[in-house]
Design a protein around this motif. Structure first.
Motif, short mmCIF file in Angstrom:
data_model
loop_
_atom_site.label_atom_id
_atom_site.label_comp_id
_atom_site.label_asym_id
_atom_site.label_seq_id
_atom_site.Cartn_x
_atom_site.Cartn_y
_atom_site.Cartn_z
N LEU B 292 0.74 -1.40 0.00
CA LEU B 292 0.17 -0.04 0.06
C LEU B 292 0.84 1.14 -0.01
CD1 LEU B 292 -2.59 -1.31 2.74
CD2 LEU B 292 -2.74 -1.36 0.16
N ARG B 293 2.02 1.06 0.60
CA ARG B 293 2.92 2.43 0.69
C ARG B 293 4.18 2.19 -0.26
NH1 ARG B 293 3.15 2.06 6.93
NH2 ARG B 293 5.08 3.59 6.46
N ARG B 294 4.17 1.41 -1.25
CA ARG B 294 5.35 1.25 -1.76
C ARG B 294 5.91 2.55 -2.70
NH1 ARG B 294 4.09 -2.00 -7.15
NH2 ARG B 294 6.16 -2.84 -6.83
N ASP B 295 4.83 3.35 -3.18
CA ASP B 295 5.35 4.57 -3.82
C ASP B 295 5.33 5.62 -2.71
OD1 ASP B 295 5.39 3.03 -6.01
OD2 ASP B 295 3.22 3.28 -6.46
N GLU B 296 4.97 5.57 -1.57
CA GLU B 296 5.12 6.83 -0.60
C GLU B 296 6.51 7.52 -0.49
OE1 GLU B 296 3.01 6.19 3.25
OE2 GLU B 296 5.23 6.39 3.81
N ILE B 297 6.46 8.86 -0.74
CA ILE B 297 7.49 9.37 -0.70
C ILE B 297 8.04 9.80 0.77
CG2 ILE B 297 8.89 11.46 -1.34
CD1 ILE B 297 6.93 11.46 -3.70
N VAL B 298 9.31 9.32 1.22
CA VAL B 298 9.76 9.44 2.57
C VAL B 298 10.64 10.51 2.59
CG1 VAL B 298 10.86 8.26 4.49
CG2 VAL B 298 9.49 6.93 3.00
N GLU B 299 10.37 11.50 3.49
CA GLU B 299 11.31 12.82 3.68
C GLU B 299 12.20 12.22 4.82
OE1 GLU B 299 9.29 16.18 4.93
OE2 GLU B 299 11.07 17.24 5.25
N ILE B 300 13.57 12.53 4.24
CA ILE B 300 14.48 12.42 5.14
C ILE B 300 14.96 13.78 5.68
CG2 ILE B 300 16.89 11.39 5.38
CD1 ILE B 300 14.86 9.30 4.61
#
Lengths: 319, 315
Positions: B292-300
């Motif tokens: 479900l969250r494979r395309d989620e952009i993670v902010e570093i």
């Protein structure tokens, strides 16, 4: 013998088909065997060794001292120890004898080098022997045949030629193994046996001191005979390693030939090394009435050392 | 799950076990390659990306006893290369084949072409494996045909197997369309392909095949998670990994890449929390990230706690 499995990182840094140096093989022969094993044209391995360097000169191509040739790279590419590659040249021997870091071909022979080979050695093992590059050697001591420097078609033999297959004439394509063999003259072989024993002595045991002793012995011998046949340098040999006159008068080829002419043996040279108070050849039979004479003791020690050295040499085939 | 927060802080970092597993896929895939080598047949072999094709080829190559020896010569029964990624013409593929032998000096291409045939024959190559064959272009394929034809002709008279291993998606098999063209070259190529299995698709893992893999993972990670029991989650894992997001073609098969990612992600989380096993919650969270969250952009932003800047007094 190295065995390289595909999972070994050395797989990628070695030639496709490996060859190992044979005992007493000359670097040129090893490179040609590498070319042949890998189905490359003559000189491909050599050209690869020079690919990032300056264009090889005649000095480089003699491959007697391997000056400028990346022997460590070749050792890695053939997966053999560097010392076994080094043993296909006279680099280490000449460096030790003349006390120079980077010996030049001129130390072996002041004249230009001419390529010769024994067709039987080539036919039997694809071998170009290292000793055949020594000056004044005109016959193969193993097969007792005269060395060949010209093809049947009249073309002078060249170790490497871009258009040719390894071990073949670039013009008529004749394999060097098929060159005619001519039995060497027995008298000449006897002379060369003696010359080879001098080379063996200098190349296995030679030091600058031995070299200086040989030169001094030659000089004294000439003076004693009253005829100047052997010019000597004005300065000690190790003091001028790169001077032309030095190289002309004390190249190993010249030295060996002069010693043979003067009928001086390696034993004479060893005995002459050191601060002996006399110069006459008669010292060999010197007898001292003093039982603890230091010179007699020194002579005995040196004779013993020479005998030991001879025993060592007889125990090993290659040198 | 049993976990101990005090233990988690003192534990060394989680270590991924990088082993080759002879999974059901690998048995099928390597079996096909071995068969091709023995029968010297030609195949186009396709499988989903992440199935383990490249690992299988590497393993098979290592097992093939390829060696270089000054006296016994060089022996490469299976020569595997990857299709050059820069496209290019026959030269690029020729260079890739040459590189598989080790150091080959620079030489003109017309010389290298001949050399390559000599070398393949001399090294007793029985099977040519081309990985990522979906990237082969027409020039590459024509060169492969020329190479194998020359090997088959005198003086070598050496038949070699050719396996073009490609990644595929959907129902289309890479290269099939090219070989169906009417040009003489492609008809010749098509004729050389195996009669019974010219185009093969090697399937991923069924639920039954996933179970022994999970058992193998249990053994591999036992030293880090002593109470690990993964097999009991086989059904759930299989269901997650055959979700339309990860199995868009609806093959109902699991790829090794997806399985490894899910398991190692969950095991890492569990390990870092001080666990000795993995529980349903952690597994579900890992699956959720993949599905479900494979395309989620993670902010570093910010710094990891252990890398915080140290302040020292300047004397």
């Amino acid at each position: 013998m190295p065995h390289i499995h595909m999972s070994d990182p050395a797989w990628q840094t070695t030639f496709p088909f490996l060859v190992a140096p044979m005992q007493d093989e000359w670097l040129t022969g090893l490179l040609l065997r590498c070319d042949e094993a890998n189905h490359w044209g003559s000189g491909m391995t050599l050209a690869h060794l020079f690919r990032m360097d300056e264009k090889p000169t005649q000095q480089h191509l003699s491959l007697i001292v391997a000056a400028g040739v990346k022997l460590d790279y070749l050792a890695a590419a053939l997966a053999v120890p560097l010392r076994t590659i080094g043993a296909t040249t006279y680099q280490a021997e000449l460096a030790r004898l003349y006390a120079v870091a980077d010996p030049q071909v001129a130390l072996l022979s002041p004249t230009s080098f001419s390529f010769r080979l024994c067709p039987t050695c080539v036919a039997e093992e694809r071998r170009l022997s290292r000793i055949l590059v020594l000056p004044h050697i005109t016959a193969c001591p193993h097969h007792r045949v005269t060395l060949v420097s010209t093809c049947l078609c009249g073309t002078a033999l060249r170790p490497f030629h871009r258009q040719a297959a390894p071990f073949a004439c670039p013009k008529c394509r004749l394999d060097w193994a098929e060159l005619p063999c001519q039995e060497a003259d027995a008298e000449r072989l006897e002379v060369e046996e003696k010359l080879l024993s001098y080379y063996k002595f200098f190349l296995t045991k030679g030091t600058p001191e031995i070299l200086a002793s040989a030169l001094r012995l030659m000089y004294d011998s000439v003076v004693e005979k009253g005829e100047i046949r052997v010019p000597l340098p004005d300065e000690p040999p190790q003091a001028s390693p790169s001077g032309t006159s030095y190289q002309r008068t004390s190249s190993l080829g010249y030295l060996v030939h002069a010693l043979w002419q003067l009928d001086l043996s390696p034993r004479d040279i060893v005995m002459y090394t050191g601060p002996l108070p006399w110069r006459s050849m008669k010292w060999l039979t010197f007898q001292c009435p003093e039982p603890r004479c230091p010179y007699v003791s020194m002579l005995r020690d040196r004779t013993h050392l020479l005998d030991e050295a001879r025993d060592d040499k007889e125990g090993t085939n290659g040198w | 799950m049993t976990s101990d927060p005090a233990v988690s802080t003192s534990r060394p970092a989680f270590t991924i076990q990088d082993c080759f597993l002879e999974t059901a896929f690998e048995v099928r895939f390597q079996g096909l390659l071995r068969q091709a080598r023995e029968a010297r047949t030609w195949h186009v072999i396709a499988a989903l990306p992440g199935s383990g094709k490249s690992l299988g080829i590497a393993d098979l190559t290592h097992q093939s006893n390829s060696h270089k020896h000054p006296r016994r010569g060089t022996h490469i029964p299976i020569l595997a290369i990857r299709t050059p990624k820069n496209g290019g013409k026959d030269l690029a593929l020729g260079m890739a084949l040459c590189a598989a032998f080790g150091i080959v000096p620079a030489m003109p291409w017309y010389v290298r072409r001949c050399w390559l045939i000599h070398a393949l024959a001399e090294a007793s190559v029985e099977c040519l494996l081309i990985d990522d064959a979906q990237d082969l272009n027409l020039a590459h394929l024509a060169f492969l045909k020329e190479l194998t034809d020359n090997l088959a002709a005198p003086p070598y008279e050496r038949q070699v197997s050719l396996c073009l291993v490609a990644a595929h998606t959907g129902a289309a098999i890479p290269l099939k369309e090219i070989f169906s063209r009417p040009d003489t070259l492609w008809r010749q190529f098509r004729r050389r392909l195996d009669t019974e299995k010219p185009f093969c698709v090697v399937a991923g893992h069924t639920e039954e095949e996933v179970r022994p893999i999970l058992a193998a993972f249990e053994d591999m990670y036992r030293s880090q998670l002593p109470d690990l029991q993964l097999c009991r989650w086989t059904k759930s894992i299989f269901t997650w990994l055959t979700h339309a997001t990860l199995d868009p073609d609806g093959s109902k098969r699991v790829t090794m890449d997806h399985l490894t990612r899910l398991v190692t992600s969950a095991l890492r989380q569990s390990y870092e929390q001080g666990g000795r096993d993995v529980d349903a919650h952690i597994l579900a969270r890992a699956a959720e990230r993949m599905l479900l969250r494979r395309d989620e952009i993670v902010e570093i932003s910010g710094l990891p706690p252990e890398r915080a800047l140290k302040i020292t007094e300047v004397e």
